[in-house]
Write a protein that holds these residues in place. Sequence first.
Motif, PDB file in Angstrom:
ATOM      1  N   GLN A  79       0.835  -1.218   0.000  1.00 24.52           N
ATOM      2  CA  GLN A  79       0.000   0.000   0.000  1.00 24.52           C
ATOM      3  C   GLN A  79       0.862   1.258   0.000  1.00 24.52           C
ATOM      4  O   GLN A  79       0.857   2.039   0.953  1.00 24.52           O
ATOM      5  CB  GLN A  79      -0.917   0.012   1.233  1.00 24.52           C
ATOM      6  CG  GLN A  79      -1.796  -1.210   1.342  1.00 24.52           C
ATOM      7  CD  GLN A  79      -2.669  -1.181   2.574  1.00 24.52           C
ATOM      8  OE1 GLN A  79      -3.767  -0.627   2.553  1.00 24.52           O
ATOM      9  NE2 GLN A  79      -2.182  -1.774   3.654  1.00 24.52           N
ATOM     10  N   VAL A  81       2.346   4.984  -0.458  1.00 23.58           N
ATOM     11  CA  VAL A  81       1.802   6.344  -0.484  1.00 23.58           C
ATOM     12  C   VAL A  81       2.951   7.310  -0.714  1.00 23.58           C
ATOM     13  O   VAL A  81       3.958   7.266   0.024  1.00 23.58           O
ATOM     14  CB  VAL A  81       1.075   6.692   0.836  1.00 23.58           C
ATOM     15  CG1 VAL A  81       0.626   8.146   0.823  1.00 23.58           C
ATOM     16  CG2 VAL A  81      -0.118   5.767   1.055  1.00 23.58           C
ATOM     17  N   TYR A  82       2.786   8.155  -1.706  1.00 23.78           N
ATOM     18  CA  TYR A  82       3.802   9.172  -1.968  1.00 23.78           C
ATOM     19  C   TYR A  82       3.457  10.415  -1.153  1.00 23.78           C
ATOM     20  O   TYR A  82       2.341  10.940  -1.242  1.00 23.78           O
ATOM     21  CB  TYR A  82       3.846   9.518  -3.456  1.00 23.78           C
ATOM     22  CG  TYR A  82       4.763  10.688  -3.783  1.00 23.78           C
ATOM     23  CD1 TYR A  82       6.148  10.502  -3.820  1.00 23.78           C
ATOM     24  CD2 TYR A  82       4.247  11.945  -4.057  1.00 23.78           C
ATOM     25  CE1 TYR A  82       6.987  11.561  -4.118  1.00 23.78           C
ATOM     26  CE2 TYR A  82       5.074  13.001  -4.344  1.00 23.78           C
ATOM     27  CZ  TYR A  82       6.452  12.816  -4.376  1.00 23.78           C
ATOM     28  OH  TYR A  82       7.285  13.874  -4.671  1.00 23.78           O
ATOM     29  N   ALA A  83       4.382  10.868  -0.336  1.00 25.83           N
ATOM     30  CA  ALA A  83       4.141  12.014   0.545  1.00 25.83           C
ATOM     31  C   ALA A  83       5.165  13.095   0.267  1.00 25.83           C
ATOM     32  O   ALA A  83       6.361  12.813   0.130  1.00 25.83           O
ATOM     33  CB  ALA A  83       4.206  11.587   2.011  1.00 25.83           C
TER      34      ALA A  83
END
Length: 807
Positions: A79, A81-83
């Motif tokens: 899962q 997620v690019y932050a």
Amino acid sequence: MFSIKLPNDGSTLLLTPQWSGLPAALQVALLVAVCLVPFVLIAWLYRYEMQLVPRAAAVFLLSMRVLVLFLLLFLVCLQPVYAHSKTKELPGRVLVAVDRSDSMDVADPQRPSVEKLRLVRALHLGGDICGDDQLDAWIREYTEKGSPQWVHDDEARDDQLRRGELESSRRGQHDRVCELADKVTRTQTARRILYDDGLRLLSTLAAKHDVELIGFHSTAWNAPADRPETLFDPTEAASADKAPAPTSNAAGFTDLRLPLVRALERSGAGQGKLLGVIVLTDGRHNAGDPPVKKALELGEREVPIFPVLLGAELPPPDTAILSVKAPPAVYKDASAGVDVRFKVSGMDKQDVVLELHRGAGKEKKLIEQRTVHHDGKDREYLESFQVRMDEAGPQTLTATVHPADLSVKETSTENNSGGAVVNVAKDQARVLLIDGEARWEFHYLQSAFQRDRTMQTQSVVFDQPRLNTRLTDEDLDKIGSPRQHLPAGPDALADYDCIVLGDVSPEQLPPADRQRLDKYVAERGGTLVVVAGKRYMPLTYPEAAADGGDADPIRKMLPIEAPRVTAPLDGFTPALTADGRETKFMDLEEEAGKNDTIWAQLPHPFWGVVGQAKPAAATLAFTLEGAVDPLDPTAQERRNALIARQNYGLGRVLYVGMDSTWRWRKGVGDLYHHRFWGQVMRWAADRPLESGNQYVRFGASQPVFRGGQDVELFVRFKDVQDAAKAGTRAEANILRRGGDGKPVAVVPLNRKPAQPSTFEARVANLPEGDYEVRLEMPAVADKLLASPTPPNVQEKTPPEPIKASFT
């Protein structure tokens, strides 16, 4: 969760494995199953395709399937997620609030000399008189020795003339410094704290933080931090952002909650951290809700509050009227009880003169003057007057207080007077007292009512042991005896302002008369007081009517249901509820603490009828029977209602569940018995503020309101169905009397949940003046246009909208 920093500044790849909450062994098993099974299937498919297509094509398809499967497993199992985060530094902010109420314009000459020196030294005011070193020396000597040493031992030791000159010069400097401090107002102190020629508070804070500046009294407004003069110059304040409108007496009150509310509004996300709130004020909170709750909210947000208290530790010399309380309405030629509460502070032992006048301004006439001996301690005084109201209409009563020695100077004389307005009705209150027999309760009630000049009392006793049974009601009137029959005629009861119904049997009060009582309360708007009795009232009245229809009218009107007898051997003590303490006719003493004590000390009743208060009823007193429910402390009060009231149609009903109030006379004579019942009768007949007709009543809670006080309006419909229709759109238009006819305010009317036929509203910040109230309820417009006169009266002019008024 795992994070992988990416080459871009501030970018991060966040990975959250599936099933991270499961045990490690189970996680591994699930991951192996999820990953292994697809790869096995792809390998099996590759071997099968090798038999159908060339090797190069099969390898290409295998590579694409593995790549897609890897991407799917990466997305599903980890899962990602690019932050990307950005950091923006916001400067800290400080809110500075300055009290601009009227009391800030007061000086404090009552300060001790050492405080005056400290004030001048702190505010840098004494440069033209003496230097800071001299001020420091005097302050130190006051602290260590109690007084300055004007000339030291080593100064001009052998020259007495010179020593005298030095002492005289320094005393003069000292006195001029003290005189300068005497003239400094609290507003000037605040200015010196803020400005650069004083303590430079604003510029010091602005060097490191963003500064917000507001002024407040009973309202609050913003001011530019670089132009603090807008707080103190009325011409500048008019152009300040959100400056207050020039409403009357707005600056006469201090609402310390306002700066805290502003601080909470400015402490949200994205506005920079609020480092603190600095409040420059002199006075106690005397307007609006208490500020404690907002202070606690700021504490939870870790925002400190720094109050800077201006003024002196000793109160200024002052006499002030705190309150003038009088009944809102009485009948002509009645005596109105007027309670004047005033305070004396900062004054030595001396006499103070209290005066009560009729009227206000130059036209006021002295009613009574009293001299109060002040003992020299700061304290409040309460003086009670009895004023005969011999003129009909609104009557203003004004109280003034001042020192008997007119040479004594007060800090301010603007608070030396206060007033109240009493509406004086032309007629006496007409009371009908009904009982089954001449029991003790009836005897003492009749005696009390007949001696009251404000009442015109008629009595009915159904069962009278008379030798001459041929006497008519007219004959009984002539000899001063009670009648034996209710007034005849369908509307005969409408002539009475209040009916007191005692221990009457259902046979003595047949269904037709009960319906007349119901109509008297619901349609005429009368007040019914029901006093319980040991033989009949209210236990023998049926829950339902004789024909099996609706509830019996008596039971319908009662504020209680399921009545039951309570008769403990040791008696019981009626306990007041919160509603009871706020109800004026329940006050046997003015002070709340003493009132509870008096109720507890009254002779205990040994018999009573209590019941469950109806949903729309207010319990005023109850018996302490049964356990208290910790989740609902008022359940016991409502379950054991002994004295209760409720609105019924256009009228109201009061229930008194005991027949022994006459015993309250023990040891004190008529004091408490007459006071209670006299107040009940004045409450019962008090309807001069209401306007309306046979369908609706409305008005203000009192005829006159002080500046800054919210105006309370109420509307009550006779029929709850009309109220339901009106609720679709219900507004009150406030118009200035004699004005241009345009509303100065339009406020919504809201139905009270516990009283579905009643609407209420509050109007805030009205300037001084005389006003009219007109209702806007399109769904029931026909009821609002109805004539206030009975329907059978022929009207000569078209009906106009009904209206009420207040000042």
